[in-house]
Design a protein around this motif. Sequence first.
Motif: not given
Length: 132
Positions: A9, A61, A70-71, A73-74
């Motif tokens: 996340t 990723k 999740g994200d 990019d983070k």
Amino acid sequence: IETVSKWITGESPVQSRLCVDVRDVARAHVLASQTDKTVNERIIISREARISSEIIAEELKKLAIELGIGDPDKIHPDTAFDGGLIKIGDREVACDERMVDLLDGFKCRPVEETMRDMAKVLLEIDRVADEA
């Protein structure tokens, strides 16, 4: 579970790890039981070097995109930690030749595969627990 969830996340940076896959340990145990070469021997099962946080972050990723969680990019690596006394990527333990010799060519699977599979299982456990 909490650590991997925070990595996926982006709540905390992905950290470097020295790890071994339990599937490799199990396979090594089976191979060791099938030869006399391992009697009274201590065998270290390892990939020998710590995997970088950048590589783990890239695998996470890909996993986040694949699973839609999740994200991506983070997800970010901890680039501040260099491994301490033994730098990331440097050999921490010498065991490859011994594993190959005593366990008839045995090699551990890539750490990227281990970390990706481990994260996938832990995230699934976490998802099921949240639904309960």
